[in-house]
Design an enzyme around this catalytic site. Structure first.
Site, PDB file in Angstrom:
ATOM      1  CG  HIS A  57      53.738  50.828  50.508  1.00 45.78           C
ATOM      2  ND1 HIS A  57      54.405  49.750  49.974  1.00 45.78           N
ATOM      3  CD2 HIS A  57      54.717  51.723  50.844  1.00 45.78           C
ATOM      4  CE1 HIS A  57      55.704  49.976  49.995  1.00 45.78           C
ATOM      5  NE2 HIS A  57      55.916  51.173  50.513  1.00 45.78           N
ATOM      6  CD  GLU A  58      54.231  55.387  51.455  1.00 49.33           C
ATOM      7  OE1 GLU A  58      54.967  55.421  52.471  1.00 49.33           O
ATOM      8  OE2 GLU A  58      54.670  55.126  50.319  1.00 49.33           O
ATOM      9  CG  HIS A  61      56.539  52.476  55.314  1.00 47.47           C
ATOM     10  ND1 HIS A  61      57.486  51.493  55.476  1.00 47.47           N
ATOM     11  CD2 HIS A  61      56.410  52.652  53.980  1.00 47.47           C
ATOM     12  CE1 HIS A  61      57.911  51.086  54.289  1.00 47.47           C
ATOM     13  NE2 HIS A  61      57.261  51.767  53.363  1.00 47.47           N
TER      14      HIS A  61
END
Length: 265
Positions: A57-58, A61
């Protein structure tokens, strides 16, 4: 920074590989029922898989920010998938795991620091914020695929419980992260389109958005309505509420297991 060191910041971290190894071994133990304590293997598998999804998820980003113009991302170690490199390890790993343990809710926390001044264009800023929850959507598709493809023949019941519970976590993570509350990715998607005055007024509340959402979900009426909607969506994808219930029940190995779930394992 030298070219060699810049490249090293993009190598997959041994920490992340270790988490993946725990996920793989515990998944095998759940599938084969090899472990003497199957509930503990179940807990390790789901937790490791959840942490892997948090890292990705990170990473989503960070990778999107890199391609949007923030070339500082590599030097910060965000591309190594090492959760220890995140700016807020507590928010990024510890709290999301606690949310799962306490309430069976998937809610990633903000972690990577992006130098927004290096990025031009509102669409790029919105895409950077959306990239994380879209990763959870992808994970949800993977976890639910065996159910809506009717490909469960030969899949042990315990492993089905694990996939169902992981699907629940990914779906809740995606939906909650898209809520336009300061501090969550949903607000990051719309923030570039807001006026400067509104952004300044909202900014002080950003650190509390994550806790506020989790607190609101503790209100029984809201909690029931939220999970009713989640289970309705999961039913469309072929996952019954019984599967997710037994997944959460088995995950909490320190409690007395529901005999109904235990009998079916």
């Amino acid at each position: 920074m030298t070219t060699a060191s810049a490249r090293s910041d993009r190598r997959i971290s041994p920490v992340f590989l270790g988490i993946v190894a725990v996920m793989a071994v515990s998944a095998w133990a759940v599938w084969t029922d090899f472990a003497k304590q199957p509930a503990i293997a179940f807990f390790l598998f789901v937790t490791a898989a959840w942490v892997v999804s948090l890292c990705l998820h990170e990473y989503a980003h960070a990778r999107t920010a890199l391609h949007s113009g923030d070339i500082s991302i590599g030097s910060k170690g965000y591309l190594t998938l090492n959760p220890l490199k995140y700016t807020h390890a507590l928010l990024s790993i510890v709290l999301p795991v606690l949310f799962v343990i306490m309430g069976g809710i998937g809610l990633p926390g903000g972690a990577v620091f992006i130098e927004r001044g290096r990025i031009s264009g509102r669409w790029k800023h919105s895409l950077i914020s959306a990239a994380g929850p879209l990763t959870n959507v992808l994970f949800a598709i993977v976890c639910t695929a065996p159910f809506w493809l009717h490909a469960l023949d030969g899949v042990p019941v315990g492993f089905q419980y694990a996939l169902g519970f992981l699907a629940l976590l990914q779906v809740t993570a995606a939906i909650l992260n898209f809520v336009p509350v300061p501090g969550l990715d949903g607000y990051g998607v719309i923030e570039p389109w807001l006026s400067y005055r509104i952004r300044r007024q909202v900014e002080p509340f950003a650190p509390f958005g994550l806790i506020a959402v989790f607190g609101v979900l503790w209100i029984p009426e809201i909690n029931h309505a939220f999970f009713d909607a989640i289970h309705a969506l999961l039913r469309i994808l072929g996952i019954s509420e019984f599967t997710t219930y037994c997944g959460f029940d088995t995950y909490r190995f320190w409690r007395a297991a529901d005999p109904v779930c235990a009998v079916n394992l």
